[in-house]
Design a protein around this motif. Structure first.
Motif, mmCIF file in Angstrom:
data_model
loop_
_atom_site.group_PDB
_atom_site.id
_atom_site.type_symbol
_atom_site.label_atom_id
_atom_site.label_comp_id
_atom_site.label_asym_id
_atom_site.label_seq_id
_atom_site.Cartn_x
_atom_site.Cartn_y
_atom_site.Cartn_z
ATOM 1 N N GLY A 128 0.791 -1.217 0.000
ATOM 2 C CA GLY A 128 0.000 0.000 0.000
ATOM 3 C C GLY A 128 0.820 1.262 0.000
ATOM 4 N N TRP A 129 0.103 2.355 -0.114
ATOM 5 C CA TRP A 129 0.687 3.684 -0.070
ATOM 6 C C TRP A 129 0.092 4.450 1.112
ATOM 7 N N TYR A 130 0.953 5.116 1.816
ATOM 8 C CA TYR A 130 0.558 6.013 2.891
ATOM 9 C C TYR A 130 1.231 7.349 2.637
ATOM 10 N N ARG A 131 0.716 8.384 3.257
ATOM 11 C CA ARG A 131 1.340 9.693 3.082
ATOM 12 C C ARG A 131 1.335 10.454 4.393
ATOM 13 N N GLN A 132 2.285 11.378 4.483
ATOM 14 C CA GLN A 132 2.382 12.214 5.671
ATOM 15 C C GLN A 132 2.707 13.641 5.263
ATOM 16 N N ALA A 133 1.797 14.528 5.582
ATOM 17 C CA ALA A 133 1.998 15.941 5.322
ATOM 18 C C ALA A 133 2.626 16.592 6.550
ATOM 19 N N PRO A 134 3.296 17.715 6.373
ATOM 20 C CA PRO A 134 3.923 18.388 7.518
ATOM 21 C C PRO A 134 2.933 18.665 8.638
ATOM 22 N N GLY A 135 3.286 18.272 9.840
ATOM 23 C CA GLY A 135 2.445 18.527 10.999
ATOM 24 C C GLY A 135 1.245 17.608 11.134
ATOM 25 N N LYS A 136 1.146 16.606 10.267
ATOM 26 C CA LYS A 136 0.009 15.683 10.319
ATOM 27 C C LYS A 136 0.491 14.252 10.500
ATOM 28 N N GLN A 137 -0.439 13.403 10.919
ATOM 29 C CA GLN A 137 -0.121 11.997 11.078
ATOM 30 C C GLN A 137 -0.103 11.298 9.722
ATOM 31 N N ARG A 138 0.631 10.200 9.660
ATOM 32 C CA ARG A 138 0.646 9.404 8.447
ATOM 33 C C ARG A 138 -0.751 8.827 8.231
ATOM 34 N N THR A 144 -0.288 17.264 -1.192
ATOM 35 C CA THR A 144 1.132 17.471 -0.916
ATOM 36 C C THR A 144 1.539 16.724 0.349
ATOM 37 N N ALA A 145 2.544 15.863 0.206
ATOM 38 C CA ALA A 145 2.989 15.031 1.318
ATOM 39 C C ALA A 145 4.170 14.186 0.872
ATOM 40 N N VAL A 146 4.765 13.521 1.832
ATOM 41 C CA VAL A 146 5.718 12.454 1.516
ATOM 42 C C VAL A 146 4.915 11.164 1.424
ATOM 43 N N TYR A 147 5.077 10.464 0.320
ATOM 44 C CA TYR A 147 4.346 9.223 0.071
ATOM 45 C C TYR A 147 5.258 8.040 0.349
#
Length: 118
Positions: free
Chosen positions: A38-48, A93-96
């Motif tokens: 799977g794919w998950y993402r995490q944006a600045p200041g937010k949970q994955r 926008t996030a790190v995936y």
């Protein structure tokens, strides 16, 4: 051990499309098959958060915010995972991160940055 390497991130404008890929490698894959990927993402200041997951049989599940815009797929023979992202918005926008579950263990890639901005 399983190594996951993501690719395909970048800077795009709202409304654009982007395709992420993840390649899994490791000698253990000669013996065992990956279960859920799977794919998950995490944006600045937010949970994955969950983006999309897919079983080895092809069953999928998506996060509410990406339903209808993103499509996850995998090639079991090649141990690869893809994420087609359409109609991107700034909130994407996030790190995936690529994720794989094998013999009860979770493995994570190092992540790829996706930035949606005009």
């Amino acid at each position: 051990q399983v190594r996951l390497v993501e690719s395909g991130g970048g800077l795009v404008q709202p409304g654009d499309s982007l395709r992420l890929s993840c390649a899994a490698s490791g000698s253990i894959l000669k013996i065992f098959s990956i279960g859920v990927m799977g794919w998950y993402r995490q944006a600045p200041g937010k949970q994955r958060e969950l983006v999309a997951v897919i079983t080895s049989g092809g069953s999928t599940n998506y996060g509410d915010s990406v339903k209808g815009r993103f499509t996850v797929s995998r090639d079991n023979a090649k141990n690869t995972l893809s994420l087609q992202m359409n109609s991107l918005i700034p909130e994407d926008t996030a790190v995936y991160y690529c994720n794989a579950i094998l013999t009860g263990y979770q493995y994570w890639g190092q992540g790829t940055q996706v930035t949606v901005s005009s």
